[in-house]
Design an enzyme around this catalytic site. Structure first.
Site, PDB file in Angstrom:
ATOM      1  N   HIS A   1     -88.350   2.007  51.619  1.00  0.00           N
ATOM      2  CA  HIS A   1     -87.751   3.270  51.188  1.00  0.00           C
ATOM      3  C   HIS A   1     -87.594   4.206  52.384  1.00  0.00           C
ATOM      4  O   HIS A   1     -88.213   4.013  53.427  1.00  0.00           O
ATOM      5  CB  HIS A   1     -88.629   3.951  50.145  1.00  0.00           C
TER       6      HIS A   1
ATOM      7  N   SER B   1     -91.321   4.253  43.561  1.00  0.00           N
ATOM      8  CA  SER B   1     -90.584   4.607  42.352  1.00  0.00           C
ATOM      9  C   SER B   1     -91.478   5.023  41.196  1.00  0.00           C
ATOM     10  O   SER B   1     -90.997   5.629  40.238  1.00  0.00           O
ATOM     11  CB  SER B   1     -89.708   3.428  41.912  1.00  0.00           C
TER      12      SER B   1
END
Length: 529
Positions: free
Chosen positions: A457, A114
């Site tokens: 992810h 992120s």
């Protein structure tokens, strides 16, 4: 075929009754589908007239970890929460006229994190994982690679152009996504000086919380969590005075909230830490707001204390009321940050309710702004290894069982599954029989293929939904760092401003009507003379 029918019947019993179609009877008529398609076609044809106005306002909604599978599942959940089958429901972002795909890889990672992604969609350059607001020349955790490699964000570009700017998040305000808007840090985990190596502090690197108040000292709206990183070490939290886990973390002894309050004393600044304080404010009397509603991240929407903790929608409403008072417009970053956390924990229900709440916030922003002068972008930083399938029937609970069992172990499975994560369970040498557990519990961890304490992810592209001025520039497949360049171009901030003067003239309805009229009058006057 007989086996499939029997399995469907059995699943109906397990789920509490026989499966009944929940879709409207009108869907059996081809006229229904033809009319719907024709209406959609007419709406699409209106897009031939492109909105090339200058964007006064810019709003970026970032669903952290909101991959396309999450968008679809959230859409179904939203519909089912309103008593519908769910599949035919429209999310607010579904109504946006332009959709693109964003490639999310970091400069050193195929599957991104992120921080590197935030640097891309906020600062316009791709970066290494784990770093915020610095170029790929900076190396994670190496303090001496910070200086000279800083990159600025669109929030800074907007502030420099005289716009009001804001950050609203359900995570800590110094978490990866929001921090790229204002910080330059080679490690996303340096929340306060307490989390930094001694040598990094001695070398002059600043923690992220400190940078929030020093790099762009007059950010107009800051709302989210992260109180403990702003206060001296062991200082009791105002909301949890007896909880040592929630005490302040700062080793330097600074009280950043008090420093901010002192600086904003004569600038109509307000600090709030609960919902009552937030909603009791008169936005017309507030120019700057700092809202820190938890020591760390905000609670999940499903666990939120609705009396004391504001929702994302409530925060967005107050933020826009404050920001829109600036005649030059505003830039607002809104993060639905805990979508990501729910997935990491394998708790799909938590993640999807977070996504639905963010969609409500998108709807609120839409009611408070206009597509004529506000460019709104909704996207994600990355995806997750989250999926749902199993030939579920129309209207089935998004959290329910698939209407079949495995043909290998003869065990049922939920529609929602993860590629990896904490939901991997083996009982007596076999996969857990999920029909014996409460798989619709808020904290149920869906089964995963690979055991990990923390789900990872995903690496696929994510969707970008856009409406408002210049929204058509986000189309097709783009690198993620393209996003802030488009938004800046639309608002005539940052490095793309050469087109602005001519565009303002061309897009001004007043001038386009007045100039021909003046020309006609001059012609008549000349003839009369």
């Amino acid at each position: 075929m007989k086996v499939n029918v029997w399995l469907l019947f059995c699943c109906g019993l397990v789920c509490g009754g026989p499966i009944k179609p929940k879709f409207p009877d009108q869907e059996k008529d081809p006229v229904f589908w033809n009319n719907w398609a024709q209406k959609t076609l007419k709406n699409a044809l209106t897009l031939q007239t492109l909105n090339q106005q200058m964007a006064k306002n810019l709003i970026l909604f970032l669903g952290d970890g909101m991959g396309i599978a999450t968008v679809t599942a959230a859409r179904i959940l939203k519909g089912q929460l309103s008593g519908k089958s769910g599949e035919e429901t429209q999310l607010e972002m579904d109504k946006f006229p332009y959709v693109a795909l964003s490639k999310t890889y970091n400069t050193n990672a195929q599957v991104p994190d992120s921080a590197g992604t935030a640097t891309a969609y906020l600062c316009g350059v791709k970066a290494n994982e784990g770093t915020v607001g610095v170029s790929a020349a900076a190396v994670r955790a190496q303090c001496n690679t910070t200086q000279g490699n800083e990159v600025t964000s669109i929030l800074r570009w907007a502030k420099d152009a005289g716009k009001s700017v804001g950050i609203v998040t359900t995570t800590r305000v110094n978490h990866a996504t929001p921090s790229a808007a204002y910080a330059h840090c080679v490690d996303r985990e340096w929340f306060s000086d307490n989390e930094m190596p001694v040598e990094a502090v001695e070398a002059g690197c600043k923690d992220i919380a400190r940078q929030l108040f020093e790099n762009i000292p007059n950010i107009d709206v800051i709302m989210g969590g992260g109180r403990k990183y702003m206060f001296p070490k062991n200082m009791s939290d105002v909301e949890y005075p007896g909880d040592k886990k929630q005490t302040g973390t700062r080793k330097d002894g600074r009280n950043l909230v008090q420093e901010w309050t002192n600086r904003m004393k004569d600038k109509n600044g307000q600090y709030v830490w609960n919902k009552r304080q937030l909603l009791s404010l008169n936005p017309n009397n507030v120019d700057h707001i700092l809202g820190l509603f938890e020591p760390g991240d905000l609670s999940y929407e499903l666990e939120r204390n609705q009396d004391t903790d504001p929702s994302l929608t409530e925060m967005v409403e107050v933020a826009i009321k404050i920001l829109k008072r600036n005649p030059r417009g505003f830039y607002l970053l809104v993060e639905g940050g805990r979508i990501d956390h729910g997935h990491h924990e394998g708790k799909a229900k938590q993640a999807l309710y977070e996504a639905v709440e963010m969609d409500r916030a998108i709807g609120m922003a839409g009611l408070m702004t206009s597509i004529h002068d506000t460019m709104t972008v909704v996207t994600a930083d990355h995806s997750h290894v989250f999926t749902f399938g199993g030939y579920t029937q129309r209207g089935s609970s998004i959290f329910g069982l698939a209407p079949m069992v495995s043909d290998l172990d003869q065990m049922p499975f939920t529609s929602i599954l993860y590629g990896n994560g904490p939901g991997f369970k083996i009982t007596s040498g076999a996969r857990e029989n999920v029909s014996t557990v409460d798989y619709e519990h808020n904290d149920y961890q869906a089964q995963s293929a690979v055991p990990l304490r923390y789900e990872t992810h995903g690496g696929e592209d994510v969707a970008v939904f856009t409406k408002g001025p210049m929204a058509h520039l986000l189309h097709g497949v783009h690198e993620q760092n393209y996003i802030p360049h488009v938004m800046a171009y639309a608002a005539c901030i940052g490095q793309n401003r050469d087109h602005c003067l001519s565009k303002n003239r061309a897009s001004s309805p007043t001038l386009s009507l007045v100039l021909p009229s003046l020309a006609a009058l001059l012609t008549v006057a000349h003839l009369l003379c």
